[in-house]
Design a protein around this motif. Sequence first.
Motif, PDB file in Angstrom:
ATOM      1  N   GLU A 255       0.784  -1.232   0.000  1.00 52.06           N
ATOM      2  CA  GLU A 255       0.000   0.000   0.000  1.00 52.06           C
ATOM      3  C   GLU A 255       0.821   1.291   0.000  1.00 52.06           C
ATOM      4  OE1 GLU A 255      -3.506   0.170   2.396  1.00 52.06           O
ATOM      5  OE2 GLU A 255      -4.013  -1.912   1.944  1.00 52.06           O
TER       6      GLU A 255
ATOM      7  N   VAL B 231       1.249   3.221  -3.401  1.00 51.28           N
ATOM      8  CA  VAL B 231       0.177   3.878  -4.149  1.00 51.28           C
ATOM      9  C   VAL B 231       0.433   5.375  -4.332  1.00 51.28           C
ATOM     10  CG1 VAL B 231      -2.298   4.374  -4.226  1.00 51.28           C
ATOM     11  CG2 VAL B 231      -1.492   2.085  -3.582  1.00 51.28           C
TER      12      VAL B 231
ATOM     13  N   LEU C  81      -2.801  -0.550 -11.323  1.00 54.17           N
ATOM     14  CA  LEU C  81      -3.638   0.075 -10.288  1.00 54.17           C
ATOM     15  C   LEU C  81      -5.124  -0.131 -10.567  1.00 54.17           C
ATOM     16  CD1 LEU C  81      -1.662   3.379  -9.639  1.00 54.17           C
ATOM     17  CD2 LEU C  81      -2.024   1.507  -8.000  1.00 54.17           C
TER      18      LEU C  81
ATOM     19  N   TRP D 237      -6.200  -3.387  -9.137  1.00 55.58           N
ATOM     20  CA  TRP D 237      -6.158  -3.489  -7.672  1.00 55.58           C
ATOM     21  C   TRP D 237      -7.436  -2.848  -7.147  1.00 55.58           C
ATOM     22  CZ3 TRP D 237      -1.406  -1.375  -4.493  1.00 55.58           C
ATOM     23  CH2 TRP D 237      -1.548  -1.733  -3.150  1.00 55.58           C
TER      24      TRP D 237
ATOM     25  N   GLU E 247      -8.973  -2.301  -4.435  1.00 53.38           N
ATOM     26  CA  GLU E 247      -8.976  -1.360  -3.309  1.00 53.38           C
ATOM     27  C   GLU E 247      -8.338  -0.010  -3.668  1.00 53.38           C
ATOM     28  OE1 GLU E 247      -9.049  -5.494  -1.720  1.00 53.38           O
ATOM     29  OE2 GLU E 247      -7.738  -4.462  -3.117  1.00 53.38           O
ATOM     30  N   GLN E 248      -7.615   0.053  -4.762  1.00 54.39           N
ATOM     31  CA  GLN E 248      -6.919   1.286  -5.142  1.00 54.39           C
ATOM     32  C   GLN E 248      -7.370   1.850  -6.489  1.00 54.39           C
ATOM     33  OE1 GLN E 248      -5.093   2.679  -2.879  1.00 54.39           O
ATOM     34  NE2 GLN E 248      -5.030   0.927  -1.514  1.00 54.39           N
TER      35      GLN E 248
ATOM     36  N   LYS F  91      -8.607   5.514  -6.750  1.00 55.35           N
ATOM     37  CA  LYS F  91      -7.552   6.534  -6.701  1.00 55.35           C
ATOM     38  C   LYS F  91      -6.891   6.685  -8.068  1.00 55.35           C
ATOM     39  CE  LYS F  91      -6.550   5.786  -1.843  1.00 55.35           C
ATOM     40  NZ  LYS F  91      -5.644   5.160  -0.890  1.00 55.35           N
TER      41      LYS F  91
END
Length: 138
Positions: free
Chosen positions: A73, A76, A99, A102, A104-105, A108
């Motif tokens: 993490e 990121v 990214l 992924w 969870e990311q 962003k």
Amino acid sequence: AVVSTQSTGKVAGSDLDGLTPQQVKATLTLLFEREAATLETVQTLDKLFNFSSYKNCDILNSWCRLAIQARYEPIVPVALAFVSRQGRMKYVRPIYRDLFKWSEQSDKAVEMYHSKKSFYMGICRNMLTKDMNSILGS
């Protein structure tokens, strides 16, 4: 670097001594391609070698990809800063794709892409939009 790691099973801070940037990049790329780095391995590598603060674009690109693959993490914000200032598609596109994958990311990454898309050249923008839509189904 690889010899001492294989013979002792441990990584030492001196393992990169004497390696060229191309050799460091090749080592990181090999770990990425073999999916050989666990989260613990990546944490150790960053602690020993501080890869997250490298300025060499080739090394930082390879490091970001490896760290994202391991779901590290702290990478990121480093990866997002890198793609926000680096316009070359050879660096930007693989990191965004990683990214986007992924979950969870990915938000962003999407947010960064939308805030910086006017910075990227047209072909890069088109390819990133295509990747984002393909991976995220947007």
